[in-house]
Design a protein around this motif. Structure first.
Motif, mmCIF file in Angstrom:
data_model
loop_
_atom_site.group_PDB
_atom_site.id
_atom_site.type_symbol
_atom_site.label_atom_id
_atom_site.label_comp_id
_atom_site.label_asym_id
_atom_site.label_seq_id
_atom_site.Cartn_x
_atom_site.Cartn_y
_atom_site.Cartn_z
ATOM 1 N N ARG A 79 -69.312 124.179 59.510
ATOM 2 C CA ARG A 79 -70.423 124.618 60.372
ATOM 3 C C ARG A 79 -70.053 124.526 61.850
ATOM 4 N N ALA A 80 -69.347 123.476 62.234
ATOM 5 C CA ALA A 80 -69.037 123.267 63.652
ATOM 6 C C ALA A 80 -67.779 123.987 64.093
ATOM 7 N N PHE A 81 -66.744 123.929 63.258
ATOM 8 C CA PHE A 81 -65.421 124.412 63.669
ATOM 9 C C PHE A 81 -65.067 125.775 63.075
ATOM 10 N N GLY A 82 -65.829 126.205 62.057
ATOM 11 C CA GLY A 82 -65.466 127.415 61.344
ATOM 12 C C GLY A 82 -64.392 127.186 60.310
ATOM 13 N N SER A 83 -63.971 125.959 60.137
ATOM 14 C CA SER A 83 -62.914 125.612 59.190
ATOM 15 C C SER A 83 -63.023 124.131 58.866
ATOM 16 N N ASP A 84 -62.418 123.751 57.747
ATOM 17 C CA ASP A 84 -62.409 122.336 57.343
ATOM 18 C C ASP A 84 -61.249 121.632 58.036
ATOM 19 N N THR A 85 -61.425 121.370 59.321
ATOM 20 C CA THR A 85 -60.349 120.823 60.144
ATOM 21 C C THR A 85 -60.671 119.403 60.582
ATOM 22 N N VAL A 86 -59.781 118.469 60.284
ATOM 23 C CA VAL A 86 -59.859 117.133 60.881
ATOM 24 C C VAL A 86 -59.096 117.203 62.200
ATOM 25 N N PRO A 87 -59.773 117.065 63.342
ATOM 26 C CA PRO A 87 -59.106 117.341 64.628
ATOM 27 C C PRO A 87 -58.023 116.342 65.000
ATOM 28 N N THR A 123 -51.844 114.944 50.532
ATOM 29 C CA THR A 123 -52.162 115.034 51.957
ATOM 30 C C THR A 123 -53.179 113.965 52.310
ATOM 31 N N ASN A 124 -52.895 113.177 53.346
ATOM 32 C CA ASN A 124 -53.801 112.081 53.695
ATOM 33 C C ASN A 124 -54.861 112.524 54.697
ATOM 34 N N SER A 125 -55.626 111.575 55.200
ATOM 35 C CA SER A 125 -56.773 111.880 56.052
ATOM 36 C C SER A 125 -56.399 112.481 57.400
ATOM 37 N N GLU A 126 -55.172 112.308 57.836
ATOM 38 C CA GLU A 126 -54.769 112.856 59.133
ATOM 39 C C GLU A 126 -53.935 114.130 58.974
ATOM 40 N N ARG A 127 -54.106 114.808 57.833
ATOM 41 C CA ARG A 127 -53.401 116.071 57.571
ATOM 42 C C ARG A 127 -51.904 115.875 57.368
ATOM 43 N N ARG A 128 -51.490 114.709 56.923
ATOM 44 C CA ARG A 128 -50.072 114.450 56.733
ATOM 45 C C ARG A 128 -49.697 114.609 55.259
ATOM 46 N N ILE A 129 -48.765 115.515 55.022
ATOM 47 C CA ILE A 129 -48.297 115.797 53.663
ATOM 48 C C ILE A 129 -47.104 114.895 53.357
ATOM 49 N N SER A 130 -47.197 114.192 52.228
ATOM 50 C CA SER A 130 -46.129 113.277 51.815
ATOM 51 C C SER A 130 -45.727 113.579 50.385
ATOM 52 N N ARG A 131 -44.499 113.242 50.066
ATOM 53 C CA ARG A 131 -44.006 113.409 48.695
ATOM 54 C C ARG A 131 -44.407 112.231 47.829
ATOM 55 N N GLN A 132 -44.879 112.556 46.658
ATOM 56 C CA GLN A 132 -44.984 111.547 45.611
ATOM 57 C C GLN A 132 -43.836 111.819 44.656
ATOM 58 N N ARG A 133 -43.025 110.802 44.429
ATOM 59 C CA ARG A 133 -41.808 110.980 43.625
ATOM 60 C C ARG A 133 -41.875 110.101 42.373
ATOM 61 N N SER A 134 -41.415 110.639 41.275
ATOM 62 C CA SER A 134 -41.403 109.866 40.032
ATOM 63 C C SER A 134 -40.232 108.885 40.033
#
Length: 886
Positions: free
Chosen positions: A143-151, A450-461
């Protein structure tokens, strides 16, 4: 001890997204430590993360497919799932089937599930338990940003002058982030304000605690918006250039103002002024919020009320300032990226946009595309119960307990013609499965989160899946192939799925959408394997290690006119009645996660709270005739739950709190989901898990019991019971409303001692108290303690006897008496789960001169790992000082 190669992976718990280093040992165990190279935690782990190695046991794992409870082959099970879905769609249409996922799924799992449902089945009935934790935040952002963006980013918490925590018990729910925040306060004097009806451990650590009335957040921030405007703190240049809709938002705020905020929050006027003044005078402000905001019928308005204040003052997108949604699950953000919610398309595309639908359909080369939003979680299971949805596939989650009106959810699953469940262990949901599919668990899965700050991390077996267990993405693709979509789901690895996901994010984007990781579209298998954590967006041609990114400091919103939108937020009233005069709040506790399918495996994490409870203010307890430590029945218009009474001044009068975690696996009648009302936010569809109207009643117990057992009982005969793992066995709390005729027989059935054992017992003259202990040789098989009131036995001390090598002579009598000898100090209730340190041990350290949290840590290590027990240690120190002064 020799060990295998260390593997860098990501923690599967909260949205902080901590890096973990897992090293298999030669004895079959796994050593766990924090990853010092991961920017989210820089080596820190909380109590849950530290105990991950203790949760990897296979004794209760699902290891082969089942059909109607019998073992089946993968081919038979997958053929049946595909055939029943195809038949149901052919007869009743694509909206007659549904998928329900989880923030425990990896992004690659989520991607193929969403692709199958929306692009090939052609309906949007795919939702996730993330609907329960951050849907209102998503709706507010859009509603505010036009997108699901964590600033913002985590660094903002460390660079702010003021951090406002709204509806967030960060100490327990995001402990590693809270330690970063406390370090920032120590380093640069950051002020911390906590807004929460409860005096949580986070509130106790704050500089200012606003114990607002439940559901008054909209009024609080509407009043703040009005205050900021009246003080002339509007950043006119920012507002005029980059936003729209201020007049309407201000009109709603003026209708509230300071008087409306004062009335709604029920705060003292001077405290409300202090908060408004502090917010006004602090240039760098972060307002971080979590489930206390989101889980409400006005959750979306709460989010927008917060965002309005930041946009008015231009305090957004710059270092140390902005609204910040603290995500609940490890991959809730990743699920949003791939369109895992019923009202979204993949890559942050809009399901309501014909051009966006056409773009995705063309990219997927799919035969059809969902043309409208699907059913959100609460409505989805209501539709299952009403027969509209006739086949459902549940992946990695336990809605039979976690959803509101949980008994109705169980009934819906019982009535559903075809239920498929992919999971790791048996749950209250899996027992309703016609087809049960064994999925790979955290240690066995490979992909991204992807965590709360938009950071993508690998999960490895780092472990092989046991038995026949398979990764979720593989299971989904195998079903899709059998449904006739083999070419579109012919993936050979998670990396291949990730590349497609990345390519879609950049398709026809050119900066029009916030989510863009097209820099990864050509990532090789090797590059994927060694991928370092990075923060999106990363557009094609950009380096993944380009550093911190923030949004909206210079505008650039994703609305049609590229302006941020102020949203009017009208006030709402929390409704209670004479029949249900209290407000029931639910949430997490420190050492548990969701419905405890993982955390309940380790005794260490069960030692802090081994049974469910209800926090009650002393006045409300007195009015209801409820004594401390007795049992209390929580009653709502929806249902009931029976839990332990925890009478405390930290709870606000008129409100009660119960944890969300306990299920039928751990307690007889303590599932709080049975009592939670199924009301939802009309915009986000997120259930109001924190504001059910309720009343409390005493449970009239004829007897109370406590037992320590080497063997888990098959059946527990009691009106109330709660069972938890302990070192060497199990611990059980018991109570009954009717007298028991023969306690010896009862104890024999419970302990399951077998032949060749020796028993000691005691019963008082009134036959009201009974104690029995059974031994096999010198080791304890089980002990039972019965009393007419809550049993006064040190649980920690009694449990320790299960792992004792030999219990003989006087020690047996001491066990029967329930009191340790002078040579056996009682550690007391566990305070620090990381190092298993009890309250009595801390009190003794204080008595011997450890009069600071740091000194206690130096003496006992308590509080030196995740730090989430430091406030409780401080309480014990203060209590000792007060006792000495008196």
């Amino acid at each position: 001890m020799a060990s295998g190669n260390p593997t860098r992976t990501t923690c599967p718990y909260c949205g902080v997204g901590c890096g973990v280093v897992a090293t298999p040992q030669d004895d079959g165990s796994v050593a766990i430590k924090g990853d010092e190279r991961h920017p989210a935690n820089v080596g820190r782990l909380c109590s849950k993360g530290s105990a991950l190695g203790e949760t990897l046991g296979l004794n209760d794992r699902l290891t082969h497919p089942e059909i109607d409870g019998r073992r089946a082959s993968w081919n038979e099970a997958l053929d049946l799932v595909a055939a029943r879905f195809v038949e149901t769609i052919a007869e009743h249409g694509p909206e007659s089937v549904a998928l329900y996922g989880s923030g425990q799924l990896l992004t690659e799992d989520y991607y193929v599930a969403n692709k199958l449902m929306k692009g090939f089945i052609g309906a949007a009935n795919i939702d996730t338990n993330s609907r329960l934790c951050m849907a209102s935040s998503v709706a507010g952002h859009i509603r505010a940003f036009g997108s699901d963006t964590v600033p913002g980013t985590y660094e903002d918490l460390e660079e702010a002058d003021l951090v406002v925590l709204v509806g967030s018990n960060m100490t327990w729910c995001h402990p590693v982030l809270f330690q970063r925040l406390l370090a920032a306060r120590e380093r640069r004097g950051t002020k911390i304000v906590v807004i929460d009806p409860r005096r949580t451990v986070t509130a106790e650590a704050a500089d200012l605690h606003l114990a607002v009335a439940p559901n008054s957040d909209v009024a609080l921030f509407a009043g703040l918006l009005d205050h900021l405007d009246r003080m002339g703190l509007c950043d006119s240049a920012y507002v005029d250039t980059h936003t729209s809709g201020l007049d309407a938002a201000l009109q709603a705020a003026r209708e509230c103002g300071f008087p409306g905020a004062l009335n709604a929050t029920r705060l003292p006027a001077e405290q409300l002024r202090e908060f408004y003044t502090l917010w006004s005078r602090s240039e760098r402000v972060v307002t971080a919020y979590s489930q206390g905001v989101n889980q409400s019928v006005t959750g979306t308005d709460k989010v927008n009320a917060i965002i309005n204040c930041h946009m008015l003052t231009g305090r957004i997108g710059r270092p140390g300032m902005g609204p910040f949604s603290l995500t609940g699950q490890p991959n809730a953000m990743g699920g949003r990226e791939v369109g895992g919610l019923a009202n979204m398309l993949a890559a942050h595309l809009d399901i309501n946009s014909a051009s966006h639908r056409a773009l995705v359909r063309s990219f997927w080369n799919s035969p059809r595309i969902a043309e409208k939003p699907g059913l959100k979680a609460v409505d989805l299971f209501r539709a299952v119960g009403e027969g509209q949805v006739k086949a459902i596939w549940i992946m990695g989650t336990n809605p039979a307990d976690s959803l509101p009106d949980a008994d109705a959810v169980q009934e819906a699953l019982r009535r559903c013609p075809f239920v498929v469940v992919s999971d790791v262990v048996r749950t209250d949901t899996t027992r309703h499965a016609h087809v049960l599919l064994p999925a790979a668990a955290w240690a066995e899965k490979s992909g991204t989160v992807t965590n709360s700050e938009r950071r993508i991390s690998r999960q490895r077996s780092f472990l092989k899946p046991p038995g026949e267990a398979r990764p979720d993405w593989r299971i989904i693709c195998d079903v899709a192939a059998r449904m006739g979509f083999a070419d579109a789901f012919d993936y050979q690895s998670p990396a291949e799925i990730f590349r497609e996901h990345a390519a879609l994010s950049g398709l026809a984007n050119d900066g029009r959408r916030d989510f863009d990781i097209s820099a990864c579209a050509d990532l090789s298998e090797k590059a994927y394997d060694v991928l370092e954590p990075f923060q999106w967006p990363r557009r094609s041609g950009e380096a993944l290690d380009a550093g911190t990114t923030r949004f909206f400091a210079e505008g650039g919103f994703y609305t049609p006119d590229r302006r941020g939108r102020f949203v009017p937020t009208p006030l709402a009233v929390q409704s209670v009645s004479s029949d249900f005069p209290l407000v029931l709040n639910t949430g997490r506790i420190r050492d548990q996660w969701h419905t405890m399918t993982r955390t309940a495996k380790t005794p260490r994490l069960m030692s802090h709270y081994a049974e469910s409870f209800c926090e009650i203010h002393s006045d409300d307890a007195e009015d209801a005739g409820i004594a401390p430590a007795t049992l209390v029945r929580i009653v709502t218009p929806q249902g009931t739950a029976l839990v332990r009474a925890l009478v405390t001044e930290r709870q606000q009068k008129g409100s009660i709190f119960a944890p969300m975690h306990w299920t039928d696996q751990q307690t007889g009648k303590g599932r709080i989901g049975s009592a939670v009302l199924a009301a939802v936010d009309p915009i986000s569809g997120q259930p109001a898990l924190k504001s059910s109207c309720a009343r409390i009643e005493p449970f009239e117990a004829a007897w109370y019991g406590f037992a320590v057992l080497r063997n888990k009982p098959e059946i527990i005969h009691a009106d109330y019971w709660a069972i938890a793992r302990a070192e060497g066995g199990w611990r059980v709390e018991l109570a009954g409303s009717e007298p028991v005729e023969d306690w010896t027989i009862y104890a024999t059935d419970l302990i399951r001692s077998g032949e060749g054992t020796e028993t000691l017992s005691y019963m008082d003259q009134d036959q009201a108290s009974f104690r029995l202990a059974t031994f096999s040789g010198d080791t304890l098989v089980g002990a039972l303690f019965i009393a007419p009131q809550p049993v006064a036995v040190s649980r920690t001390w009694a449990v320790e006897h299960l792992k004792a090598d030999a219990i003989t002579g006087a020690e047996r009598l001491r066990l029967l008496s329930g009191r340790p000898g002078l040579d056996q100090p009682d550690p007391g209730p566990i305070v620090c789960a990381c190092f298993s340190v009890g309250a009595n041990q801390i009190a003794a350290a204080v008595e011997h001169g450890s009069t600071s949290v740091e000194a206690v840590g130096a003496a006992l290590r308590a509080g030196t790992n995740c730090g989430s027990c430091r406030v409780e240690i401080r309480r014990l120190i203060d209590a000792a000082a007060l006792k000495k002064a008196v």
